[in-house]
Structure formats: C-alpha cells, structure tokens
Enzyme design. Structure first.
Site, mmCIF file in Angstrom:
data_model
loop_
_atom_site.group_PDB
_atom_site.id
_atom_site.type_symbol
_atom_site.label_atom_id
_atom_site.label_comp_id
_atom_site.label_asym_id
_atom_site.label_seq_id
_atom_site.Cartn_x
_atom_site.Cartn_y
_atom_site.Cartn_z
ATOM 1 C CD GLN A 84 43.184 38.254 47.671
ATOM 2 O OE1 GLN A 84 41.988 38.262 47.407
ATOM 3 N NE2 GLN A 84 43.708 37.386 48.522
ATOM 4 C CG HIS A 97 37.159 35.415 39.658
ATOM 5 N ND1 HIS A 97 36.109 36.283 39.832
ATOM 6 C CD2 HIS A 97 38.243 36.027 40.190
ATOM 7 C CE1 HIS A 97 36.533 37.380 40.442
ATOM 8 N NE2 HIS A 97 37.823 37.258 40.667
ATOM 9 N NE ARG A 132 34.871 39.889 45.910
ATOM 10 C CZ ARG A 132 36.074 39.713 45.397
ATOM 11 N NH1 ARG A 132 37.149 39.939 46.167
ATOM 12 N NH2 ARG A 132 36.244 39.306 44.153
ATOM 13 C CB SER A 157 39.153 40.371 40.964
ATOM 14 O OG SER A 157 38.705 39.414 41.898
ATOM 15 C CG LEU A 158 39.533 43.853 46.223
ATOM 16 C CD1 LEU A 158 38.384 43.780 47.211
ATOM 17 C CD2 LEU A 158 40.868 43.718 46.919
ATOM 18 C CD GLN A 210 34.116 40.484 41.043
ATOM 19 O OE1 GLN A 210 34.361 40.020 42.152
ATOM 20 N NE2 GLN A 210 34.397 41.732 40.725
#
Length: 294
Positions: free
Chosen positions: A9, A195, A112, A87-88, A244
């Site tokens: 992102q 996170h 998500r 991440s994503l 995660q």
C-alpha cells in the site's frame, strides 16, 4: 537466482493498469472478473480516479494487488526462484506463484482491506519513519516507552525503520529517537497503526476468511514478512499470513536471507519503485535490480 518482489500500500497512482487493460486480452479478463468479485467497478477508480480516490484502504489494497498480479500473469514468462512481498504485497506474491487462486487471493485482500479500515476507525493509532538509527537503538527506544504501545513495524532497510502504535506512544518515541541521534523521526500520514497489536480486531476478522481459503504448494519458496524465511508449506504460509497483520514486516532480513540463498537478481512487479530502492540499500551494487510497472 532471480527473485520477484511485490509492493504494498502506498505505491498506487492514477491510471494504474489502464495501459495493461487496453493492450492485453488476459488482463481485461482478469480485471473485469475483479469488478465482479469485488461487486464494485474498481477499474473505474484505478483508470480514471484521482490520487485521493485511490487512498481509501478498501480501494488501495485491491488496486495494488490487481496491478501486480495481472502484470505477473500477463507480462512475465520466466518463473522466479523465490518471491516476497512487502505487507499487502505478500498476497500478490502468493497469488503470482499459485499458492492460492487469483479469485481467492483477491477476496482475502478485500476482506483484509475492509477489516483494517474498520479497525483504524475504531482503534486510533499512527506510524512514524525513523531515519538514521541502528536497528537495536530503535528497538530499545520503543521498549522504553511507557505511554502506550509502540513497536518497530517495518524493517525497511538499515537505518530506515517505521514504528507503529498508539498516538501518544509514537509521539513520545519520536522525541526519544531524536534525542538518541535519529536524523529524522517523521510522522506518517496513515489512518492507523499497521503491523502492530492494535490491528488485532482486523486479524480476528481476517482469520475466518483465511481458514476458508484453499492454499496449495507454491511453485517456488515464498519469503514471508513475519519470519523473513522461505517456505513452500501451505499451513506455514497460512499461519504467517494471518500473523502478519499484527507483526513487523522484516524486509531487511528478507533481502539478506535471499542474498545468502544465492539471489543475485531482483525484479519489482507492480506500481512504483519503492522496493527497488529498499533492496538496493541492503543488497549493494553487485546485484541486478529492475522493475516492471506496465
């Protein structure tokens, strides 16, 4: 050895994937299918929306995922030796190497994104980039803060770590980071504490969707954010993917582990060039680093 890496992102831009859609029949099929899966015309926002339109988490995450995965499916012929995503981007990586289907991965990303957006609205939090401090110092400062929760969230490269947590705790940590010699302690314009433990409500919501999803053995090892270690085990992939949301992204460690395994070429697949810069800071000049964004 060649590794493909996938951005997260923040890498979105107006007009993303429009050229791909107009030039590839397979891209059109996948993107049209995405509109049906999501039950709203995300391609209209990707192609013609403004930067502000693209900033909403429920749009940003599936948009970046789609750009990356459709590129990988339509423009990349050679299979990688390893993959990772920031991440994503880990969802993009998993879909690209067939650890789950395109449809299932997109549905998970949508869940998500919605869960994270709701969590941000109900659980205030923020993030800040810490530049110019050793990793150990950042960790020690975060651990010393008593004003609330604050942890290292993104280990992006040596000397560049993002912290995440409750607003007062992050503000206090920034003060202490500057006192410890940080070149910059820069608050980020984000809607929540990604996170970090503050994402627990979103993790619980995502858990149900992950449990319903079929995971299969990928065509190559996936280096996951939570451990920075490679795996092809579907059960391990599921557990790490869920963890995660509330755990740090160990990107620096991931790149180092890939280098130790013999990776000497990195290709960033998706919008933007952020990962190319992060990889370059860790890998040095003797590694080939390139990008594919259209």
């Amino acid at each position: 050895m060649k590794a493909y890496v996938f951005p997260g992102q923040g890498s979105q831009f107006p007009g993303m994937a429009k050229n791909l859609y107009e030039s590839s029949e397979e891209a059109r099929r996948l993107l049209d299918e995405a509109n049906e899966i999501l039950s709203f015309p995300i391609t209209d926002i990707m192609f013609d929306g403004t930067a502000e339109d693209l900033k909403a988490t429920r749009v940003t995450q599936p948009a970046v995922f789609l750009h990356s995965v459709v590129l990988a499916r339509c423009r990349v012929e050679e299979a990688p030796d390893a993959v990772a995503g920031h991440s994503l981007g880990e969802f993009s990586a998993l879909a690209a190497v067939r650890a789950m289907s395109f449809e299932d991965a997109l549905r998970l990303v949508a869940v998500r994104a919605s869960a994270m957006q709701r969590c941000c609205e109900s659980v205030p939090g923020t993030m800040a980039a810490i530049i110019g401090l050793p990793t150990e110092t950042v960790e020690e400062v975060c651990a010393s803060v008593s004003d609330g929760i604050v942890i290292p969230a993104n280990y992006n490269s040596e000397g560049q770590i993002v912290i995440s947590g409750e607003i007062a705790a992050v503000e206090k940590a920034c003060e202490l980071m500057k006192e410890a010699g940080a070149k910059r302690a820069l608050p980020l314009s984000v809607s929540g504490a990604f996170h970090s433990p503050l994402m627990e409500p979103a993790r619980e919501e995502l858990a149900e969707a992950i449990e319903r999803t079929v995971f299969t053995e990928p065509i190559c090892p996936v280096y996951q954010n939570v451990t920075a270690e490679p795996t092809t085990n579907p059960e391990v992939i599921k557990a790490n993917l869920l963890a995660q949301l509330t755990s740090p992204v160990r990107w620096t460690q991931t790149v180092k582990n890939m280098l130790s395994a013999g990776v000497d070429s990195f290709l960033e697949i998706g919008p933007g060039t952020v990962l190319q810069g992060l990889v370059r800071r860790t890998a040095g000049p003797d590694v080939t680093i390139s990008g594919l964004s259209e």
